[in-house]
Design an enzyme around this catalytic site. Structure first.
Site, PDB file in Angstrom:
ATOM      1  N   GLY A   1       2.458  19.735  -9.978  1.00 53.90           N
ATOM      2  CA  GLY A   1       2.707  19.880  -8.556  1.00 53.90           C
ATOM      3  C   GLY A   1       2.353  21.254  -8.042  1.00 53.90           C
ATOM      4  N   CYS A   2       3.332  22.141  -7.998  1.00 50.85           N
ATOM      5  CA  CYS A   2       3.131  23.432  -7.347  1.00 50.85           C
ATOM      6  C   CYS A   2       2.235  24.370  -8.148  1.00 50.85           C
ATOM      7  CB  CYS A   2       4.481  24.074  -7.064  1.00 50.85           C
ATOM      8  SG  CYS A   2       5.486  23.068  -5.935  1.00 50.85           S
ATOM      9  N   ILE A   3       2.249  24.277  -9.485  1.00 50.72           N
ATOM     10  CA  ILE A   3       1.324  25.087 -10.274  1.00 50.72           C
ATOM     11  C   ILE A   3      -0.106  24.629 -10.017  1.00 50.72           C
ATOM     12  CG2 ILE A   3       0.563  25.647 -12.611  1.00 50.72           C
ATOM     13  CD1 ILE A   3       3.039  27.192 -11.779  1.00 50.72           C
TER      14      ILE A   3
END
Length: 207
Positions: free
Chosen positions: A148-150
Site C-alpha cells: 500500500g503506502c510503501i
C-alpha cells in the site's frame, strides 16, 4: 542477481544511490504494530527493529529522517473516497478512540512529520519540497504496508525525481506473500529493493 534481474533486460534496472540520502518512515504506527490494532500485522517486530536501525544510522551519519502519519478531520471530510474504500481508516480521525495513529518509534525534535490522507507520502503533502529543501536525492523507505503506502510512496518518489531504495527487512504487510510479491514488482519497475545491511552501510557514511 544480474543487472537485468529475473525479468530479463526489459525490467530491473538500478536507479542506485545518490550522495544525499534520507530515511522516510511511512505510517509506522500503533494501528499496525499493536496486536489489537485495526491494521495489525502478523509479525511487526522485525520490521520495527529494522526501521529503528535505519533511523539510528541516518542520525549518526547526519542524514535526514522524515516521518509520515495519517490524520483525518473529525467526520472524515478530508478522506474522500479512500475512507469509503477502506473503512478502517476511520481509526485515524481526530475524534477516533484508541490513538491508533501514534507513531511506534519516536521522532527526534526537528525531524519532520508529514501528515497525509492517502496512500502515497507525496500525494497532496509537503514531502517533495521538504526533501528538495534538505538537498535529498535518495529516499530510503521503511514502514507499512509494503503493498500500500510503501508501494505508492516509492512509485511517487521515482516520479518526483528521487532515487527510491526500499529496505526489504524494514517493511511489512498483512501476509508474507503480499510483502514478497510487491517487493518483487517494485524492484522490477519502480524502486531498488535493498537489504538492511547494505542500506546501513550507505547511511553510516557521513553526510
Amino acid at each position: 542477481m544480474s543487472a537485468a534481474g529475473p525479468h530479463g533486460p526489459a525490467f530491473s534496472g538500478r536507479v542506485g544511490w545518490g550522495s544525499q540520502p534520507a530515511v522516510l518512515v511511512v505510517d509506522l504506527c500503533r494501528a499496525y504494530t499493536e496486536p489489537d490494532g485495526p491494521f495489525a500485522l502478523p509479525d511487526p517486530a522485525s520490521a520495527v527493529e529494522a526501521a529503528a536501525a535505519l533511523v539510528d544510522a541516518a542520525r549518526s551519519g547526519g542524514h535526514p529522517v522524515v516521518w509520515t502519519a495519517v490524520r483525518y478531520a473529525r467526520g472524515l471530510a478530508d478522506g474522500g473516497l479512500f475512507v469509503r474504500k477502506v473503512p478502517a481508516l476511520a481509526a485515524f480521525a481526530e475524534d477516533a478512540p484508541g490513538e491508533w495513529g501514534e507513531l511506534t518509534l519516536e521522532p527526534d525534535p526537528g525531524e519532520p512529520v508529514v501528515v497525509k490522507q492517502y496512500a502515497s507520502a507525496f500525494f497532496g503533502t509537503t514531502l517533495a519540497p521538504t526533501l528538495v529543501g534538505l538537498g535529498v536525492d535518495t529516499v530510503v523507505l521503511a514502514g507499512v504496508s509494503t503493498s500500500g503506502c510503501i508501494r505508492a510512496s516509492a512509485t511517487d518518489a521515482l516520479n518526483s525525481g528521487f532515487r527510491p531504495q526500499v529496505v526489504r527487512q524494514a517493511c511489512a504487510d498483512r501476509s508474507p506473500a503480499l510483502h514478497e510479491n510487491n517487493l518483487a514488482d517494485l524492484d522490477a519497475k519502480y524502486a531498488d529493493v535493498v537489504d538492511l545491511s547494505g542500506a546501513l552501510t550507505h547511511l553510516q557514511r557521513p553526510a
